[in-house]
Design an enzyme around this catalytic site. Structure first.
Site, short mmCIF file in Angstrom:
data_model
loop_
_atom_site.label_atom_id
_atom_site.label_comp_id
_atom_site.label_asym_id
_atom_site.label_seq_id
_atom_site.Cartn_x
_atom_site.Cartn_y
_atom_site.Cartn_z
N VAL A 1 0.85 -1.26 0.15
CA VAL A 1 -0.10 -0.10 0.02
C VAL A 1 0.99 1.32 -0.11
O VAL A 1 0.67 2.00 -0.64
CB VAL A 1 -1.09 0.09 1.19
CG1 VAL A 1 -1.63 1.50 1.20
CG2 VAL A 1 -1.99 -1.06 1.25
N VAL B 1 2.22 2.04 -3.40
CA VAL B 1 0.95 2.58 -4.20
C VAL B 1 1.10 3.86 -3.93
O VAL B 1 0.58 4.73 -4.87
CB VAL B 1 -0.20 1.69 -3.85
CG1 VAL B 1 -1.42 2.41 -4.88
CG2 VAL B 1 -0.20 0.34 -4.43
N TYR B 2 1.16 4.44 -2.69
CA TYR B 2 0.82 5.76 -2.16
C TYR B 2 2.00 6.49 -2.78
O TYR B 2 1.64 7.64 -3.34
CB TYR B 2 1.07 5.90 -0.75
CG TYR B 2 1.10 6.97 0.13
CD1 TYR B 2 0.10 7.96 0.01
CD2 TYR B 2 2.45 7.52 0.66
CE1 TYR B 2 0.25 9.24 0.70
CE2 TYR B 2 2.36 8.58 1.11
CZ TYR B 2 1.54 9.68 1.16
OH TYR B 2 1.58 10.86 1.72
N LEU B 3 3.07 6.20 -2.87
CA LEU B 3 4.44 6.92 -3.31
C LEU B 3 4.13 7.23 -4.81
O LEU B 3 4.63 8.27 -5.26
CB LEU B 3 5.44 6.33 -3.07
CG LEU B 3 6.03 6.23 -1.59
CD1 LEU B 3 7.44 5.68 -1.29
CD2 LEU B 3 6.10 7.69 -1.03
#
Length: 220
Positions: free
Chosen positions: A127, A130-132
């Site tokens: 996760v 994906v955030y970065l």
């Protein structure tokens, strides 16, 4: 100045709203839920209920909330407890929509609260990976907007320690921590410093007073 902040109920945004209101600016915060409005009023900000994540909110409708603003700050985020899907719908897509709305409304000064390590090519499937990537894609989109005087701020690890007003603000700082208090103070200073337009800056705790740190990077 009139400043509109997306993610107006976030921890950094509430701090920023208090700072801006205390110095006499007109502040509005965009929030998803009406029950958050009292917290914004207590911080000196006008609450605007508008769900940037929702497909039902068009760029035109968001732009209407930005009419007459001197600056816009994107400080929204899906939060640490959210899944990968919301990293895209909030951290990427909402930032893109907000940038498009600012352009539509003629708001040039545009500041993004991003994240250290944000990169559209960041590898991995966790996760946080994906955030970065989502943050990196949003940053790249904003930086391609020729009509926006954008500044991208990438804080290090956020803490709730009391702010010291002493920071390190550079294109590349390396890893480190930064109190949310100090992030808000830097954002308030950046709003007032259009000479930082076109810069992507990393921020961690340091030894330089905020005003000096911002002036030192302005125009670089």
């Amino acid at each position: 100045m009139r400043i509109v902040i997306a993610g107006g109920h976030g921890q950094i945004a509430l701090r920023l709203e208090r700072l801006l209101a205390a110095r006499g600016d007109e502040v509005a915060g965009i929030i998803r839920r009406a029950e958050q409005a009292d917290d914004l009023r207590a911080s000196g900000a006008e609450p605007i209920v508008c769900d940037l994540e929702s497909e039902s909110e068009s760029v035109e409708e968001i732009a209407a909330h930005l009419e007459g603003a001197d600056a816009a700050v994107f400080a929204a985020g899906a939060g640490p407890g959210s899944g990968a899907e919301r990293k895209y719908t909030v951290d990427r897509d909402a930032a893109i929509k907000f940038a498009d709305a600012a352009e539509r409304a003629g708001v040039r000064r545009f500041i993004v609260v991003s994240a250290m390590g944000a990169d559209p090519e960041h590898p991995g499937d966790e996760v946080f990976d994906v955030y970065l990537r989502a943050k990196g894609e949003a940053d790249a989109y904003v930086r391609a907007h020729k009509s926006l005087d954008w500044t991208v701020l990438r804080p290090g690890a956020l803490t709730n320690d009391a702010g010291k007003g002493l920071v390190r603000l550079e294109a590349h700082t390396g890893r480190g921590e930064i109190p949310r208090d100090d992030v808000a103070v830097v954002l308030a200073e950046l709003v007032d410093t259009p000479a930082t337009a076109g810069l992507t800056l990393e921020l961690i705790g340091g030894s330089t007073p905020v005003s000096v740190a911002v002036k030192s990077v302005a125009g670089n």
